[in-house]
Design an enzyme around this catalytic site. Structure first.
Site, PDB file in Angstrom:
ATOM      1  N   SER A  85      -7.845  -1.240  -2.396  1.00 33.56           N
ATOM      2  CA  SER A  85      -8.407   0.144  -2.305  1.00 33.56           C
ATOM      3  C   SER A  85      -9.558   0.013  -2.960  1.00 33.56           C
ATOM      4  O   SER A  85     -10.693   0.608  -2.869  1.00 33.56           O
ATOM      5  CB  SER A  85      -7.392   1.045  -2.472  1.00 33.56           C
ATOM      6  OG  SER A  85      -6.627   1.368  -1.579  1.00 33.56           O
ATOM      7  N   ARG A 136       0.871  -1.163  -0.078  1.00 33.44           N
ATOM      8  CA  ARG A 136      -0.148   0.019   0.082  1.00 33.44           C
ATOM      9  C   ARG A 136       0.842   1.331   0.083  1.00 33.44           C
ATOM     10  O   ARG A 136       0.828   2.022   0.794  1.00 33.44           O
ATOM     11  CB  ARG A 136      -0.789  -0.107   1.268  1.00 33.44           C
ATOM     12  CG  ARG A 136      -1.641  -1.278   1.285  1.00 33.44           C
ATOM     13  CD  ARG A 136      -2.803  -1.657   0.463  1.00 33.44           C
ATOM     14  NE  ARG A 136      -3.920  -0.820   0.446  1.00 33.44           N
ATOM     15  CZ  ARG A 136      -5.151  -1.026   1.200  1.00 33.44           C
ATOM     16  NH1 ARG A 136      -5.027  -2.104   2.267  1.00 33.44           N
ATOM     17  NH2 ARG A 136      -6.047  -0.230   1.191  1.00 33.44           N
ATOM     18  N   ASP A 166      -3.416  -1.124  -6.480  1.00 35.90           N
ATOM     19  CA  ASP A 166      -4.045  -1.282  -5.356  1.00 35.90           C
ATOM     20  C   ASP A 166      -5.503  -1.850  -5.432  1.00 35.90           C
ATOM     21  O   ASP A 166      -6.406  -0.845  -5.336  1.00 35.90           O
ATOM     22  CB  ASP A 166      -3.730  -0.089  -4.470  1.00 35.90           C
ATOM     23  CG  ASP A 166      -4.281  -0.330  -3.027  1.00 35.90           C
ATOM     24  OD1 ASP A 166      -4.874  -1.541  -2.668  1.00 35.90           O
ATOM     25  OD2 ASP A 166      -4.059   0.379  -2.057  1.00 35.90           O
ATOM     26  N   TYR A 182      -1.983   0.842   9.170  1.00 40.68           N
ATOM     27  CA  TYR A 182      -2.819   0.026   9.475  1.00 40.68           C
ATOM     28  C   TYR A 182      -3.276  -0.022  11.110  1.00 40.68           C
ATOM     29  O   TYR A 182      -2.572   0.363  11.791  1.00 40.68           O
ATOM     30  CB  TYR A 182      -2.560  -1.614   9.147  1.00 40.68           C
ATOM     31  CG  TYR A 182      -2.972  -1.932   7.587  1.00 40.68           C
ATOM     32  CD1 TYR A 182      -4.025  -1.731   7.218  1.00 40.68           C
ATOM     33  CD2 TYR A 182      -1.788  -1.920   6.968  1.00 40.68           C
ATOM     34  CE1 TYR A 182      -4.040  -2.100   5.799  1.00 40.68           C
ATOM     35  CE2 TYR A 182      -1.794  -2.276   5.503  1.00 40.68           C
ATOM     36  CZ  TYR A 182      -3.035  -2.218   4.981  1.00 40.68           C
ATOM     37  OH  TYR A 182      -3.177  -2.566   3.461  1.00 40.68           O
ATOM     38  N   GLN A 231       0.095   2.679  -5.913  1.00 49.40           N
ATOM     39  CA  GLN A 231      -1.563   3.040  -5.655  1.00 49.40           C
ATOM     40  C   GLN A 231      -2.377   2.708  -6.869  1.00 49.40           C
ATOM     41  O   GLN A 231      -3.467   2.241  -6.658  1.00 49.40           O
ATOM     42  CB  GLN A 231      -1.354   4.676  -5.725  1.00 49.40           C
ATOM     43  CG  GLN A 231      -2.165   5.055  -4.062  1.00 49.40           C
ATOM     44  CD  GLN A 231      -1.856   6.559  -4.107  1.00 49.40           C
ATOM     45  OE1 GLN A 231      -1.402   7.266  -4.949  1.00 49.40           O
ATOM     46  NE2 GLN A 231      -2.111   6.905  -3.023  1.00 49.40           N
TER      47      GLN A 231
HETATM   48  P1  NAD Z   1      -8.621  -1.906   6.432  1.00 53.20           P
HETATM   49  O1  NAD Z   1      -9.762  -2.487   5.497  1.00 53.20           O
HETATM   50  O2  NAD Z   1      -7.607  -3.016   6.933  1.00 53.20           O
HETATM   51  O3  NAD Z   1      -9.523  -1.447   7.948  1.00 53.20           O
HETATM   52  C1  NAD Z   1     -10.593  -0.543   7.849  1.00 53.20           C
HETATM   53  C2  NAD Z   1     -10.558   0.253   8.728  1.00 53.20           C
HETATM   54  O4  NAD Z   1     -10.939  -0.243  10.146  1.00 53.20           O
HETATM   55  C3  NAD Z   1      -9.193   1.099   8.784  1.00 53.20           C
HETATM   56  O5  NAD Z   1      -9.222   2.447   9.027  1.00 53.20           O
HETATM   57  C4  NAD Z   1      -8.866   0.515  10.462  1.00 53.20           C
HETATM   58  O6  NAD Z   1      -8.120   1.732  11.338  1.00 53.20           O
HETATM   59  C5  NAD Z   1     -10.072   0.389  11.158  1.00 53.20           C
HETATM   60  N1  NAD Z   1     -10.386  -0.356  12.615  1.00 53.20           N
HETATM   61  C6  NAD Z   1      -9.584  -1.252  12.686  1.00 53.20           C
HETATM   62  N2  NAD Z   1      -9.926  -1.769  13.901  1.00 53.20           N
HETATM   63  C7  NAD Z   1     -10.883  -0.913  14.354  1.00 53.20           C
HETATM   64  C8  NAD Z   1     -11.462  -0.938  15.623  1.00 53.20           C
HETATM   65  N3  NAD Z   1     -11.248  -1.835  16.708  1.00 53.20           N
HETATM   66  N4  NAD Z   1     -12.340   0.042  15.883  1.00 53.20           N
HETATM   67  C9  NAD Z   1     -12.373   1.103  14.944  1.00 53.20           C
HETATM   68  N5  NAD Z   1     -11.800   0.935  13.601  1.00 53.20           N
HETATM   69  C10 NAD Z   1     -11.149   0.007  13.420  1.00 53.20           C
HETATM   70  O7  NAD Z   1      -8.037  -0.525   6.233  1.00 53.20           O
HETATM   71  P2  NAD Z   1      -7.922   0.082   4.528  1.00 53.20           P
HETATM   72  O8  NAD Z   1      -9.210   0.724   4.134  1.00 53.20           O
HETATM   73  O9  NAD Z   1      -7.614  -0.683   3.764  1.00 53.20           O
HETATM   74  O10 NAD Z   1      -6.977   1.372   4.869  1.00 53.20           O
HETATM   75  C11 NAD Z   1      -6.000   1.413   6.155  1.00 53.20           C
HETATM   76  C12 NAD Z   1      -5.127   2.276   5.929  1.00 53.20           C
HETATM   77  O11 NAD Z   1      -4.274   2.166   5.036  1.00 53.20           O
HETATM   78  C13 NAD Z   1      -5.796   3.609   5.952  1.00 53.20           C
HETATM   79  O12 NAD Z   1      -4.635   4.432   6.664  1.00 53.20           O
HETATM   80  C14 NAD Z   1      -5.301   3.941   4.588  1.00 53.20           C
HETATM   81  O13 NAD Z   1      -5.325   5.425   4.470  1.00 53.20           O
HETATM   82  C15 NAD Z   1      -4.136   3.402   4.117  1.00 53.20           C
HETATM   83  N6  NAD Z   1      -3.902   3.131   2.756  1.00 53.20           N
HETATM   84  C16 NAD Z   1      -3.061   3.614   2.143  1.00 53.20           C
HETATM   85  C17 NAD Z   1      -2.698   3.459   1.016  1.00 53.20           C
HETATM   86  C18 NAD Z   1      -1.625   4.184   0.124  1.00 53.20           C
HETATM   87  O14 NAD Z   1      -0.864   4.665   0.664  1.00 53.20           O
HETATM   88  N7  NAD Z   1      -1.472   3.663  -1.043  1.00 53.20           N
HETATM   89  C19 NAD Z   1      -3.780   2.839   0.233  1.00 53.20           C
HETATM   90  C20 NAD Z   1      -4.812   2.327   0.731  1.00 53.20           C
HETATM   91  C21 NAD Z   1      -5.104   2.648   2.248  1.00 53.20           C
END
Ligand code: NAD
Length: 356
Positions: free
Chosen positions: A115, A104, A112, A209, A109
């Site tokens: 996403s 990620r 991904d 994460y 990106q």
């Molecule tokens: P994910 O699907 O793993 O999780 C979804 C959300 O659930 C996350 O925001 C996580 O913090 C939240 N979560 C986990 N346990 C929890 C709890 N007990 N209570 C409340 N919330 C909880 O996450 P995702 O959507 O794949 O993305 C996670 C992170 O990765 C984010 O910071 C996102 O910005 C980042 N990201 C970065 C890139 C990149 O830089 N290319 C791409 C995608 C995502």
């Protein structure tokens, strides 16, 4: 669908020939003729002798047999749940790449798929909540009086949660959200929702994460979230911790505290659910609320989910290609990061450790 007709030209333009199995595009609403018009061959033995097999699901045994040793396979591949298949890909000397393991990072990106598919799923969650809720989402000022907007609560504000928030906001609901990551507060506010501040420390793991909660913190979080759940007309949960069962954020008793007519959409149902008692792919009733457990949410918008997924796959393939051939540079962090098997070995260390 792993390749929409609109992207065939990117592969043929890079020197590849493209063959598609008959009917492969139909679930994504693309008939065979569109592939032919785009320059692909449509044939039932598309995998035979192919240098690369692109799919959404991991390859079937028939496809593995049809490929020649050394061929590349790109698909979703949940390795921890597919150890016999990983062993089969290794033994067939195929170079298998798992889309969920694409790092990620900003450089990756455009590849991904987690996403892109989370974006589609988050949008669907908000629409499902709006469709099931027997109330308006927006505030309405009418001659007969004012209709209050629906209150939507989103738990988990990653890619899917933020898209669910944006979509519910566009429909006019008042949205509140919570996530354990500190950075989520600003992200939630930037899409027009109120971030719920709980008197708990943030939980940040590696790579942006979340981390798994301790039992104490989980219990305290449940307690602090209970009044917010009770106040919501619609609850959407999207919380996940990579490689773990989805955390339980809402107990049955908390749902029982919701008002008559309330709806719950649990996008994490396939990973065990954020809501106690949820059933993936089914709607159940808890107290006075209808509780829907998500299953393969992105496939409910097959054309656009496929369009985005295809772009992710094609970008990855072209990242690995040079002059019409696939040259696997395993020193490249993207290629190495999502490589599961190569050269007769399991390259992905966490999967290798799980192998019998
Ligand atoms: P994910 O699907 O793993 O999780 C979804 C959300 O659930 C996350 O925001 C996580 O913090 C939240 N979560 C986990 N346990 C929890 C709890 N007990 N209570 C409340 N919330 C909880 O996450 P995702 O959507 O794949 O993305 C996670 C992170 O990765 C984010 O910071 C996102 O910005 C980042 N990201 C970065 C890139 C990149 O830089 N290319 C791409 C995608 C995502």
């Amino acid at each position: 669908m792993a390749l929409v007709p609109g992207l065939v030209a990117r592969l043929t333009g890079a020197g590849f020939e493209v063959a598609v199995e008959p009917g492969a595009g139909l679930p994504a609403l693309h008939p065979d003729d569109e592939y032919r018009a785009a320059g692909a061959t449509v044939t039932s033995d598309a995998a035979a002798g192919a240098g690369a097999l692109l799919g959404v699901q991991p390859p079937t045994e028939a496809q593995i047999k049809a490929l020649t040793p050394g061929a590349v396979v790109v698909s979703f591949l949940p390795t921890a749940h597919e150890l016999p298949l990983v062993a089969r890909l290794r033994d067939a000397n195929l170079s298998a790449f798992a889309m969920e393991l694409v790092p990620r990072t900003s450089r990756a990106q455009s590849m991904d798929a987690l996403s892109s598919q989370a974006l589609v799923a988050g949008y669907r969650c908000a629409l499902m909540a709006a469709e099931r809720l027997p109330k308006f989402f927006p505030l309405l000022m009418t001659a007969a009086g004012t209709v209050a907007p629906a209150k939507v609560l989103v738990l988990g504000a990653g890619v899917a949660g933020l898209q669910a928030i944006s979509t519910a906001r566009r429909l006019g609901a008042v949205v509140r959200a919570y996530d354990v990551r500190a950075a989520a507060a600003e992200e939630v506010r930037s899409v027009g929702a109120e971030f719920i501040e709980l008197d708990l420390p943030p939980l940040e793991g590696t790579g942006g994460y979340a981390r798994e909660m301790t039992e104490d913190r989980a219990a305290r979080q449940l307690e602090l979230l209970a009044p917010h759940v009770a106040a919501a007309d619609a609850l959407i949960t999207t919380a996940a911790v990579p490689g773990r069962r989805a955390p339980t954020l809402v107990t049955r008793a908390m749902v029982e505290g919701m008002k008559p007519g309330s709806v719950v959409i649990d996008m994490a149902a396939e990973q065990g659910g954020n809501v106690e008692g949820v059933v993936s792919g089914a709607e159940i009733v808890i107290g006075d609320a209808r509780v829907w457990g998500g299953r393969n949410m992105a496939s409910q918008m097959p054309a656009q989910a496929s369009q985005l997924y295809s772009a992710n796959v094609v970008n990855l393939v072209l990242h690995m290609a040079s002059e019409g051939a696939l040259t696997l540079d395993l020193d490249d962090d993207i290629v190495a990061g999502c490589c599961v098997t190569h050269d007769g070995k399991v390259r992905h260390a966490p999967t290798r450790e799980l192998m019998p």
